[in-house]
Write a protein that holds these residues in place. Structure first.
Motif, mmCIF file in Angstrom:
data_model
loop_
_atom_site.group_PDB
_atom_site.id
_atom_site.type_symbol
_atom_site.label_atom_id
_atom_site.label_comp_id
_atom_site.label_asym_id
_atom_site.label_seq_id
_atom_site.Cartn_x
_atom_site.Cartn_y
_atom_site.Cartn_z
ATOM 1 N N ALA A 175 47.736 66.990 60.074
ATOM 2 C CA ALA A 175 47.133 67.736 58.965
ATOM 3 C C ALA A 175 46.214 66.862 58.133
ATOM 4 O O ALA A 175 45.243 67.347 57.546
ATOM 5 C CB ALA A 175 48.226 68.336 58.080
ATOM 6 N N SER A 176 46.503 65.570 58.066
ATOM 7 C CA SER A 176 45.697 64.693 57.214
ATOM 8 C C SER A 176 44.387 64.263 57.863
ATOM 9 O O SER A 176 43.442 63.915 57.152
ATOM 10 C CB SER A 176 46.505 63.461 56.795
ATOM 11 N N LEU A 177 44.296 64.293 59.170
ATOM 12 C CA LEU A 177 43.066 63.819 59.826
ATOM 13 C C LEU A 177 41.824 64.633 59.462
ATOM 14 O O LEU A 177 40.816 64.049 59.043
ATOM 15 C CB LEU A 177 43.263 63.752 61.336
ATOM 16 N N PRO A 178 41.824 65.966 59.568
ATOM 17 C CA PRO A 178 40.590 66.680 59.196
ATOM 18 C C PRO A 178 40.273 66.558 57.702
ATOM 19 O O PRO A 178 39.105 66.456 57.319
ATOM 20 C CB PRO A 178 40.850 68.132 59.589
ATOM 21 N N GLY A 179 41.296 66.556 56.873
ATOM 22 C CA GLY A 179 41.063 66.418 55.433
ATOM 23 C C GLY A 179 40.491 65.069 55.067
ATOM 24 O O GLY A 179 39.564 64.961 54.256
ATOM 25 N N SER A 180 41.020 64.026 55.679
ATOM 26 C CA SER A 180 40.521 62.684 55.365
ATOM 27 C C SER A 180 39.118 62.474 55.928
ATOM 28 O O SER A 180 38.298 61.781 55.317
ATOM 29 C CB SER A 180 41.482 61.607 55.873
ATOM 30 N N LEU A 181 38.826 63.076 57.068
ATOM 31 C CA LEU A 181 37.461 63.007 57.601
ATOM 32 C C LEU A 181 36.478 63.685 56.643
ATOM 33 O O LEU A 181 35.401 63.155 56.363
ATOM 34 C CB LEU A 181 37.380 63.661 58.978
ATOM 35 N N ALA A 182 36.868 64.854 56.137
ATOM 36 C CA ALA A 182 36.008 65.562 55.186
ATOM 37 C C ALA A 182 35.833 64.748 53.907
ATOM 38 O O ALA A 182 34.725 64.638 53.371
ATOM 39 C CB ALA A 182 36.593 66.935 54.864
ATOM 40 N N TRP A 183 36.929 64.154 53.409
ATOM 41 C CA TRP A 183 36.859 63.333 52.193
ATOM 42 C C TRP A 183 35.905 62.162 52.398
ATOM 43 O O TRP A 183 35.055 61.884 51.546
ATOM 44 C CB TRP A 183 38.249 62.831 51.821
ATOM 45 N N ALA A 184 36.040 61.454 53.510
ATOM 46 C CA ALA A 184 35.183 60.303 53.786
ATOM 47 C C ALA A 184 33.720 60.731 53.892
ATOM 48 O O ALA A 184 32.829 60.043 53.366
ATOM 49 C CB ALA A 184 35.630 59.601 55.068
ATOM 50 N N LEU A 185 33.470 61.846 54.526
ATOM 51 C CA LEU A 185 32.097 62.331 54.677
ATOM 52 C C LEU A 185 31.507 62.711 53.318
ATOM 53 O O LEU A 185 30.380 62.339 52.998
ATOM 54 C CB LEU A 185 32.058 63.514 55.632
ATOM 55 N N VAL A 186 32.268 63.424 52.512
ATOM 56 C CA VAL A 186 31.771 63.839 51.193
ATOM 57 C C VAL A 186 31.517 62.631 50.303
ATOM 58 O O VAL A 186 30.454 62.489 49.700
ATOM 59 C CB VAL A 186 32.752 64.835 50.526
ATOM 60 N N TRP A 187 32.502 61.729 50.209
ATOM 61 C CA TRP A 187 32.332 60.580 49.327
ATOM 62 C C TRP A 187 31.331 59.571 49.866
ATOM 63 O O TRP A 187 30.641 58.902 49.099
ATOM 64 C CB TRP A 187 33.674 59.902 49.056
ATOM 65 N N GLY A 188 31.257 59.435 51.177
ATOM 66 C CA GLY A 188 30.337 58.467 51.759
ATOM 67 C C GLY A 188 28.884 58.894 51.689
ATOM 68 O O GLY A 188 27.975 58.082 51.850
ATOM 69 N N GLY B 270 27.810 55.204 59.755
ATOM 70 C CA GLY B 270 29.028 55.458 60.536
ATOM 71 C C GLY B 270 30.122 54.445 60.239
ATOM 72 O O GLY B 270 31.294 54.800 60.112
ATOM 73 N N ALA B 271 29.743 53.177 60.111
ATOM 74 C CA ALA B 271 30.733 52.147 59.789
ATOM 75 C C ALA B 271 31.298 52.361 58.389
ATOM 76 O O ALA B 271 32.498 52.178 58.151
ATOM 77 C CB ALA B 271 30.111 50.764 59.903
ATOM 78 N N LEU B 272 30.440 52.742 57.446
ATOM 79 C CA LEU B 272 30.899 53.034 56.092
ATOM 80 C C LEU B 272 31.913 54.177 56.118
ATOM 81 O O LEU B 272 32.958 54.108 55.464
ATOM 82 C CB LEU B 272 29.727 53.417 55.195
ATOM 83 N N LEU B 273 31.628 55.220 56.874
ATOM 84 C CA LEU B 273 32.537 56.358 56.952
ATOM 85 C C LEU B 273 33.872 55.963 57.569
ATOM 86 O O LEU B 273 34.929 56.443 57.136
ATOM 87 C CB LEU B 273 31.896 57.502 57.715
ATOM 88 N N VAL B 274 33.854 55.075 58.558
ATOM 89 C CA VAL B 274 35.103 54.604 59.160
ATOM 90 C C VAL B 274 35.916 53.818 58.138
ATOM 91 O O VAL B 274 37.139 53.992 58.026
ATOM 92 C CB VAL B 274 34.825 53.758 60.428
ATOM 93 N N VAL B 275 35.266 52.959 57.346
ATOM 94 C CA VAL B 275 35.961 52.204 56.312
ATOM 95 C C VAL B 275 36.585 53.157 55.292
ATOM 96 O O VAL B 275 37.755 53.015 54.920
ATOM 97 C CB VAL B 275 35.017 51.191 55.617
ATOM 98 N N LEU B 276 35.827 54.144 54.841
ATOM 99 C CA LEU B 276 36.355 55.118 53.890
ATOM 100 C C LEU B 276 37.514 55.909 54.492
ATOM 101 O O LEU B 276 38.502 56.201 53.810
ATOM 102 C CB LEU B 276 35.255 56.065 53.425
ATOM 103 N N LEU B 277 37.406 56.267 55.755
ATOM 104 C CA LEU B 277 38.470 56.993 56.434
ATOM 105 C C LEU B 277 39.757 56.170 56.454
ATOM 106 O O LEU B 277 40.840 56.683 56.156
ATOM 107 C CB LEU B 277 38.041 57.356 57.860
ATOM 108 N N VAL B 278 39.644 54.898 56.786
ATOM 109 C CA VAL B 278 40.826 54.026 56.817
ATOM 110 C C VAL B 278 41.442 53.912 55.423
ATOM 111 O O VAL B 278 42.668 53.982 55.262
ATOM 112 C CB VAL B 278 40.458 52.639 57.387
ATOM 113 N N VAL B 279 40.601 53.765 54.412
ATOM 114 C CA VAL B 279 41.105 53.636 53.039
ATOM 115 C C VAL B 279 41.853 54.893 52.621
ATOM 116 O O VAL B 279 42.967 54.828 52.087
ATOM 117 C CB VAL B 279 39.942 53.333 52.065
ATOM 118 N N VAL B 280 41.272 56.064 52.854
ATOM 119 C CA VAL B 280 41.909 57.299 52.405
ATOM 120 C C VAL B 280 43.169 57.592 53.219
ATOM 121 O O VAL B 280 44.162 58.083 52.666
ATOM 122 C CB VAL B 280 40.930 58.487 52.402
ATOM 123 N N LEU B 281 43.169 57.266 54.480
ATOM 124 C CA LEU B 281 44.385 57.452 55.278
ATOM 125 C C LEU B 281 45.490 56.512 54.808
ATOM 126 O O LEU B 281 46.652 56.919 54.708
ATOM 127 C CB LEU B 281 44.099 57.241 56.766
#
Length: 187
Positions: free
Chosen positions: A118-131, A16-27
């Motif tokens: 618009a960017s929130l669901p996309g960035s969540l999906a990106w973080a989940l896929v890459w993480g 979960g922490a990794l996904l939050v870090v990835l989310l912040v980076v992509v946003l």
């Protein structure tokens, strides 16, 4: 999964922490690209101290202004014109047009709140896929290649071919003459 977390330098953190870090980076990346597009649309110029050269921000804006005339940027503009915020959401799941869509949203002055929503669901999906899947596949391929000299040779050969094709395509796009436009006026 621990290899993925270790690869990001976050060993010991839960997924979960990794996904939050990835989310912040992509946003951060997508929103910076959006704001650079807004700056280009506004015609922003750096007016600070000249003896130290242009600031990083100005170089970014200048680079994006040059990018805005490329075929890829036109593709991003068409996508945002046609689909609006939906293009922003799904751009996170694409390869090759992400930055073009984010910059196009800024160039077209999409309202920031609309872009953010618009960017929130996309960035969540990106973080989940890459993480999860994405980095696991990358590290799995590298581990496979490292375990076999032939696998490493194939991986390097593929990287060289892909890079060569990309460089060749880019040179062809730059060298291609601009299509002539003729305007006829009916009087």
């Amino acid at each position: 999964m621990t290899e993925v977390v270790r690869a990001y330098g976050l060993d010991g953190l839960p997924l979960g922490a990794l996904l939050v870090v990835l989310l912040v980076v992509v946003l951060a990346r997508s929103h910076a690209t959006y704001w650079a597009g807004r700056a280009v649309a506004r015609g922003a110029r750096y007016e600070g101290e000249r003896r130290h050269g242009p600031a990083l921000w100005q170089r970014t804006v200048d680079r994006l202004a040059r990018f805005a005339t490329t075929p890829l940027a036109r593709t991003g503009l068409r996508m945002v014109h046609r689909w609006g915020p939906v293009a922003v959401t799904f751009a996170y799941l694409t390869v090759g047009v992400q930055s073009a869509v984010f910059a196009a949203a800024g160039l077209l002055r999409m309202p920031y709140l609309r872009f953010t929503v618009a960017s929130l669901p996309g960035s969540l999906a990106w973080a989940l896929v890459w993480g999860t899947v994405g980095m696991s596949a990358v590290w799995g391929a590298l581990a496979l290649a490292a375990g076999s000299p032939w696998g490493l040779a194939v991986l390097v050969a593929v990287a060289v071919v892909v890079t060569g094709v990309a460089v060749h395509a880019r040179r062809r796009r730059r060298a291609a003459p601009a299509p002539a436009t003729t305007a006829t006026s009916a009087r």
